[in-house]
Write an enzyme that holds these catalytic residues in place. Structure first.
Site, short mmCIF file in Angstrom:
data_model
loop_
_atom_site.label_atom_id
_atom_site.label_comp_id
_atom_site.label_asym_id
_atom_site.label_seq_id
_atom_site.Cartn_x
_atom_site.Cartn_y
_atom_site.Cartn_z
N ASN A 172 54.62 60.67 26.17
CA ASN A 172 56.03 60.40 25.86
C ASN A 172 56.18 60.18 24.35
O ASN A 172 55.20 60.27 23.61
CB ASN A 172 56.55 59.21 26.68
CG ASN A 172 55.83 57.92 26.35
OD1 ASN A 172 55.91 57.40 25.25
ND2 ASN A 172 55.06 57.41 27.32
N LYS A 195 39.47 74.03 30.53
CA LYS A 195 40.84 74.32 30.08
C LYS A 195 41.52 75.24 31.10
O LYS A 195 40.94 76.28 31.48
CB LYS A 195 40.79 74.99 28.70
CG LYS A 195 42.15 75.25 28.13
CD LYS A 195 42.07 75.94 26.78
CE LYS A 195 43.45 76.40 26.35
NZ LYS A 195 43.42 77.38 25.31
N PHE A 239 59.79 45.13 28.24
CA PHE A 239 60.84 45.96 27.65
C PHE A 239 61.41 46.83 28.77
O PHE A 239 60.73 47.09 29.76
CB PHE A 239 60.27 46.86 26.56
CG PHE A 239 60.26 46.22 25.20
CD1 PHE A 239 59.37 45.19 24.92
CD2 PHE A 239 61.12 46.65 24.20
CE1 PHE A 239 59.36 44.59 23.67
CE2 PHE A 239 61.12 46.05 22.95
CZ PHE A 239 60.24 45.02 22.68
N LYS A 259 64.27 44.53 36.65
CA LYS A 259 62.86 44.48 36.18
C LYS A 259 62.45 43.04 35.84
O LYS A 259 61.32 42.62 36.10
CB LYS A 259 62.67 45.39 34.96
CG LYS A 259 62.64 46.85 35.36
CD LYS A 259 62.60 47.79 34.17
CE LYS A 259 62.71 49.23 34.66
NZ LYS A 259 62.95 50.22 33.61
O1 PMT Z 1 56.89 52.83 20.24
P1 PMT Z 1 58.28 53.04 19.64
O2 PMT Z 1 58.48 54.47 19.16
O3 PMT Z 1 58.60 52.03 18.60
O4 PMT Z 1 59.35 52.87 20.81
C1 PMT Z 1 59.54 51.62 21.38
C2 PMT Z 1 59.88 51.73 22.88
C3 PMT Z 1 61.17 52.49 23.08
C4 PMT Z 1 58.75 52.43 23.63
C5 PMT Z 1 60.01 50.24 23.40
O5 PMT Z 1 61.08 49.65 22.73
C6 PMT Z 1 60.26 50.20 24.89
O6 PMT Z 1 61.37 50.26 25.37
N1 PMT Z 1 59.14 50.07 25.67
C7 PMT Z 1 59.15 50.09 27.15
C8 PMT Z 1 59.31 51.49 27.61
C9 PMT Z 1 59.18 51.60 29.09
O7 PMT Z 1 58.27 52.24 29.53
O8 PMT Z 1 60.04 50.93 29.79
P2 PMT Z 1 60.05 50.90 31.43
O9 PMT Z 1 61.44 50.53 31.76
O10 PMT Z 1 59.54 52.18 31.99
O11 PMT Z 1 59.03 49.76 31.82
C10 PMT Z 1 59.42 48.40 31.98
C11 PMT Z 1 58.30 47.50 31.52
O12 PMT Z 1 57.16 47.65 32.39
C12 PMT Z 1 57.80 47.76 30.12
O13 PMT Z 1 57.54 46.53 29.51
C13 PMT Z 1 56.52 48.56 30.33
O14 PMT Z 1 55.59 48.32 29.29
C14 PMT Z 1 56.01 48.03 31.67
N2 PMT Z 1 55.30 49.03 32.49
C15 PMT Z 1 55.92 50.18 32.85
C16 PMT Z 1 55.24 51.07 33.67
C17 PMT Z 1 53.92 50.80 34.07
N3 PMT Z 1 53.24 51.64 34.83
N4 PMT Z 1 53.33 49.66 33.69
C18 PMT Z 1 54.00 48.76 32.91
O15 PMT Z 1 53.45 47.71 32.56
#
Ligand code: PMT
Length: 413
Positions: free
Chosen positions: A218, A297, A331, A345
């Site tokens: 991503n 590959k 986040f 969340k």
């Molecule tokens: O790295 P940058 O370019 O500065 O961008 C920052 C950002 C946009 C990536 C950051 O600000 C952000 O939003 N990060 C969380 C992105 C995300 O994956 O969000 P989510 O809504 O999918 O996940 C919710 C939370 O669960 C997040 O804290 C994530 O780290 C966590 N998660 C998600 C999926 C997973 N399998 N395991 C996790 O721990």
């Protein structure tokens, strides 16, 4: 004055309020000095101040929109006076006219600046400047002493020639003196509240291999997470940064572990989880990975190619389940129903705070240097923040973390 001598200003968030006095012209140099010293400066001007100096001057010097009216263009600020009030680590009013001091002392909120003053929890510093008789008038003296009792910091006016032709106390100190007073304030308050705390920060976007040369990934750059790691280290924390591939250099005073996949991130975080005090998950963790990783590959022999994906572990959910004393900050990167999804969340992952960014907004989210977020806490509180550099946002999130740790420690006593 060399801006490098004003070291305590680096990364600090200052709202500079300009009211209508002839000395307003000096404040342009002050704004410039603060910015050159690394501070994030937002200027708010009263209507009278705009008679002395234009908003454009401050916009050019700070590179930021200037607040000029209560009901003007709000750009990225949802409710401008509240957003500015929350953004500020320190509010400085220079010059502060007798009229402004009177309004501030009596809670009158009839423009953007005075309304913001009532709404902010940040410390406020005023630099009065006016005609000597106005300054010595009992009303002004009483207003100033009331403000002092309420915790306002006062930069005393200098003695000298005044624009009205008289001389006496009432001159606004020179920009260098004002900048030094602000720098000294921050130098005194540069506390290391996270000394002795161990904090894990995750950053970047995990990559999930398809074959030896391809992967699913991503657009996360790691900027948000690296800024968080640096901000926590600056407050004295021992920081472990677990990052997916990122072009950024290791932040100062931070231990860095570079991984690639979600499973590797999970392993690195869990290995340290029991002995840490907080985790900030800003990483964009891939929700799925290819079920089978080709050892060779993949050749482009067929017109279509199907890759079967399987679910990755939800690291933050697992941390929430295992949570003991740790503070968890997550986040949420959303494109629709931001608050609803973020609130879900917060609850499902057993978090203390969630930082929701609407990644469809210009300047927010993936790979930008800035972000626009709403923070929602376990206690039901919610704060909206304007567009700001990720470094400034990181400092704010770390402040919220310090607060949560302090409240938890007080509750344990
Ligand atoms: O790295 P940058 O370019 O500065 O961008 C920052 C950002 C946009 C990536 C950051 O600000 C952000 O939003 N990060 C969380 C992105 C995300 O994956 O969000 P989510 O809504 O999918 O996940 C919710 C939370 O669960 C997040 O804290 C994530 O780290 C966590 N998660 C998600 C999926 C997973 N399998 N395991 C996790 O721990």
């Amino acid at each position: 004055m060399d801006a490098t001598t004003l070291k305590a200003l680096d990364g600090r968030r200052i709202v500079l309020g300009v009211t209508g006095g002839i000395a307003a012209y000096k404040v342009a140099s002050l704004a410039s000095l603060l910015v050159k010293s690394g501070a994030e400066v937002r200027v708010v001007m009263t209507e009278a101040a705009q008679e002395f100096i234009s908003a454009r001057t401050f916009r050019e010097l700070t590179g930021q929109p200037v607040g000029t009216a209560m009901f003007g263009e709000t750009s990225n600020y949802r409710v401008e006076h509240i957003a500015l009030a929350q953004f500020a680590e320190l509010v400085v009013i220079a010059p502060a006219t007798a009229n402004f001091l009177a309004k501030a002392a009596h809670g009158i909120a009839d423009d953007l600046l005075t309304t913001m003053i009532l709404a902010t929890k940040a410390p406020i510093m005023v630099a009065p400047s006016m005609n000597v008789n106005m300054f010595e008038n009992a009303a002004t003296r009483e207003n100033l002493s009331l403000l002092r009792r309420r915790g306002f910091h006062v930069i005393e006016p200098a003695v000298g020639h005044l624009a009205c032709g008289t001389s006496g106390r009432g001159r606004l100190p020179e920009p260098e003196e004002l900048a030094t007073a602000i720098n000294d304030y921050f130098a005194r308050s540069n506390k290391r509240e996270l000394e002795g705390k161990r904090i894990i920060v995750t950053a970047g976007g995990t990559i999930e291999p398809v074959d030896p040369v391809r992967y699913i990934g991503n657009r996360s750059s790691g900027k948000m997470g690296f800024a968080l790691a640096e901000a926590a280290a600056r407050r004295g924390a021992q920081v472990l940064l677990v990052t997916a591939p990122s072009a950024l250099a290791d932040p100062r005073d931070v231990e860095v572990v570079r991984i690639e996949t979600a499973c590797q991130m999970r392993e690195a975080v869990l290995a340290e989880y029991d002995r840490c005090d907080a985790v900030i998950m800003s990483a964009a963790v891939a929700d799925y990975r290819p079920k089978v990783v080709a050892t060779e590959k993949i050749k482009k022999s067929e017109p279509t190619l199907t890759i079967e994906l399987e679910k990755n572990p939800d690291i933050l959910f697992e941390l929430g389940q295992k949570k003991a004393r740790q503070v968890l900050i997550g986040f949420a990167a959303e494109t629709t129903n931001i608050e609803e999804y973020a609130a879900r969340k917060l609850e499902q992952k057993n978090l203390d705070l969630i930082v929701a960014n609407d990644v469809t907004v210009a300047g927010a989210g993936f790979n930008a240097d800035t972000n626009v977020v709403t923070m929602m806490a376990r206690d039901g509180s919610r704060e909206d923040f304007p567009l700001m550099p990720k470094s400034a946002l990181a400092a704010l999130i770390v402040e919220r973390l310090i607060n949560i740790i302090r409240l938890n420690e007080e509750a344990e006593k």
